[in-house]
Design an enzyme around this catalytic site. Structure first.
Site, PDB file in Angstrom:
ATOM      1  CB  THR D  92      73.568  53.794  63.288  1.00 58.57           C
ATOM      2  OG1 THR D  92      72.697  53.617  62.169  1.00 58.57           O
ATOM      3  CG2 THR D  92      74.751  54.643  62.861  1.00 58.57           C
ATOM      4  CE  LYS D 168      71.964  54.095  58.551  1.00 57.92           C
ATOM      5  NZ  LYS D 168      71.980  55.000  59.659  1.00 57.92           N
ATOM      6  CE  LYS D 237      73.344  56.426  68.443  1.00 55.48           C
ATOM      7  NZ  LYS D 237      73.065  56.061  67.032  1.00 55.48           N
TER       8      LYS D 237
END
Lengths: 289, 289, 289, 289
Positions: D92, D168, D237
């Site tokens: 990611t 995502k 994050k």
């Protein structure tokens, strides 16, 4: 003039005192009579019912919140009042209540003047209040000498009383936002090892002069929230009024929402009776400090 | 003194001009050389590389953002500089970059002074900047006469340069919050039929004096966002710095988050090059006004 | 059983219909009588006053909001009701009102059962409601066969009626948050050129199955907000209830605050009578899309 | 096929294991070699440099964050790779990095496929990942058999790799919002005396089925945040990536801002290595619970 005064909290006492000192006859009423006694010593006539106070040339009121005002200023009270009486409501009430009271008074031939004030009890005692007045111009003209006896300046917001309340609510929101911001800044500075006091000196010495940044800033810098000059739970009441006024007119106020949540955090941690500056402690707590 | 100056945007030009007027020798460098020409007319020596400017007694810099600073102040530049040179960085950079530059300079025997300023180009031109200085005390002492030539007051934040940057970032956040709040208040007032101008008169005449509430308030009241004295996209850059500094130290800044989102709204509607006050327009738009 | 039914909006009509179909005698009352007529055709007895409906074994109510409930379920109505009557209130009311009604009923020897439901009118018509019940266990036991005739499952929240309301309010808040989130995600995806539909297929086909993400997601993907299955202004009413419940117990609900502001934005742009999914349009608008 | 695999954290190990089990030759590299050893036992060839892994038919990578990816996939690495190599990046990463890597690979004649996944290490071990793929269709066609060996389903997002990353990031944001909402709901319920468990049963048994509300809801109900299946700091994050992607495209994401602030609160209180569900604890703490 022949005046009535309803509601003798700290603010009410200070204002009524100045009206007495200015030579007016004042009938005073308060839910708990003992708060009226000090004024009797100054010449006030303590009366037994709100109706006894609600007559003469003008009646001032300074009640705690909307609920108190709704309970006192009911149809029965207005019905028995002399036509031409001017009711000067100095409390910070909701826009909706101001509108409703304005209509109710007008339909009875009474004048309703909204005159919320800026300034805490010490400012009121010094007759230095900032008064925001809304209502029929002639009515305000007639009470202007009274305003001059209790405040340093009167700002007029036109003939609709609720406009003064909207402005007062917006001013309180601005205040709340400034305190919240100082609190967040304090957490940021502290986390990076910078003294809040040094920061305050710069901003109050340059672009942010004035009592808000200086006064609340100092309390936040010292993490000193007592004695409370203005309690957090009263601040929350004011922020709720802003959010309600926004809701009624479909105006999002995201900063007010942030302040509200931060105040709830403060109340949840026992800060309701601490000073409004306790917003700073909530910001520090969220930062683990 | 023998000075260098790197970065001649509007602020840099104004500051360098005042250093020249104070009688110092100044070698100036700018990425696009034409911005340096006006200074040549005042006696500055226009140089071809940053390295040519990065020598003498002290070098000032005022670059647009972190990226520009990282690109210029690299190892090669520092390696060729004379030991003892004082680098005064007046730009608003991130806390992380300030720390990193401080270390890099120290390891080369150079002094790094962070000296971000408050004030827009007109204030800089009038030599009335508010300077927030951090770094080794002796270094600041040596450049203090220079600060006196360009600013009205220098506030010191101790020996760690980044502390001055944290304070500057917190001051910018306080400013951004005040503007956002004025915008929201404006939407609330307008929706209830109250003139923003009347509200402003009260608050700036009482508890919120000073240039921020007056200046930005007036622009919001008039819905006038051009010409931009400080662009919204630069305001966003500053709010990002606050959020980054908060993130790095685990400090939530919910008001900063609100302002950021409001600025993105402004940018999405073409306001990036309008004045920071365009936050008010975003608030009005969300209220359908 | 001998039943009453008060409040015949879309939900009320569907529920009352199923009670009739299950063979119960139902006296129905609605403020505007014409909404009661279709039920008369199914065998309901249309009565003239709430009091006529408020007797028998049990009375169901489904009124629009707190104000309507306060106006109908007053002391006079409760005083004339037969002891032992069970009042099943299926409306989503405030926690404060639920508590107040529970006390008022108990003091009159009446049983008060809160039974807010999840499901829109089509679900109610299919007798597939999810019922969240709170109140005295014996009272709920007695009306359980009625619940079985109108819903697919009853969840019990103990003997305090308001606990069911708190749970319902929290469920509505969860729903509102999911829609707001889908709206923000939609703006993010669209700004980067990704089709919302493709994104929805992934999340509903993996970690976010179920009717909320599928149904509201599809409406947001198609920017189709009409016909409204659940209006934005009703969604706002629900979010207000969550914020009020949070305020009363000093619980900050920052996501609820965000949704509220976003709904006000939607209302300010004429979306009050559009579907709750119009939150997506507000998110897109803030992103200039 | 002849494969490389770079980055053997928990996820990487599980995926590489499944590629080995499917009969492929896999050269594996990890910064700390000991994490590669278990794969050697399964037949993998442990190599000494990323370049040794970056050849063959395709190379998979699963590095911790943007910084790691930038450090490894530099010009030198790409320059030495065989034309036609397909790089499948399952991490990611930011939208900006995905775009930059896509360009860098294309200019070297390499195929870059973004294939971020949903699913934690146990899901990866069971070869049940949900794969979101973006990149040249022919390249994805060629690696589809590999995806089938490690995941249960591949969703395609067209030829631009970064589109898969945007999707995502939006999915992670949706997840983060749901957890935050459950946390706030938990605080609201608890403050009013309602068991979170009872509430969860209703919503997961009706409109909010699926692993997110069930799994995270249960952890919040039990105030159990260890062992962490997905750490709060990794959740932060991901939320940062959403905010960055929004910032880059001028998309306000107020719910993401709320989650970010709540995560910072969690980190400030030592929850960084606890499960993402610790958002619930932050909500409870703000409510004084």
């Amino acid at each position: 003039m022949d005046l009535g005064f309803i509601g003798l909290g700290e603010m009410g006492q200070a204002i009524a005192t100045n009206l007495l000192k200015a030579g007016h006859a004042v009938r005073v009423w308060n839910r708990s009579r003992e708060r009226a006694e000090p004024l009797a010593a100054l010449g006030a006539q303590v009366v037994d019912t709100p109706a006894d106070a609600f007559r003469g040339d003008a009646v001032f009121s300074m009640l705690a919140d909307d609920a108190a005002a709704r309970a006192i200023f009911d149809d029965a009270l207005l019905a028995q009042a002399p036509r031409g009486l001017i009711h000067v409501n100095m409390a910070t009430v909701s826009v909706a209540l101001a509108e409703s009271l304005a209509h109710a008074h007008a339909s009875r031939g009474l004048d309703y003047v909204a005159a919320p004030v800026m300034g805490r009890p010490d400012v009121a005692a010094a007759a230095r209040l900032t008064i925001m007045a809304g209502g029929p111009a002639e009515a305000i003209d007639r009470v202007q000498p009274l305003f001059d006896a209790i405040g340093q300046k009167t700002w007029r917001f036109g003939s609709l009383p609720q406009h003064a309340n909207v402005a007062k609510i917006a001013a309180n929101f601005t205040l709340a936002s400034a305190i919240e911001t100082l609190g967040e800044a304090s957490a940021l500075l502290g986390a990076h090892g910078v003294a809040m006091r040094d920061f305050l000196d710069v901003i109050t010495g340059s672009v942010f002069p004035g009592p808000v940044y200086e006064g609340y800033g100092a309390m936040i810098a010292e993490r000193r929230y007592e004695p409370a000059r203005f309690k957090a739970r009263l601040g929350l009441k004011d922020v709720r009024l802003a959010l309600e006024a926004g809701d009624a007119a479909s105006v999002p106020l995201p900063v007010a929402s942030v302040v509200r949540d931060s105040l709830l955090d403060a109340l949840a941690h026992g800060g309701g009776d601490q000073d409004f500056a306790v917003l700073g402690e909530a910001a520090l707590r969220r930062a683990g400090r």
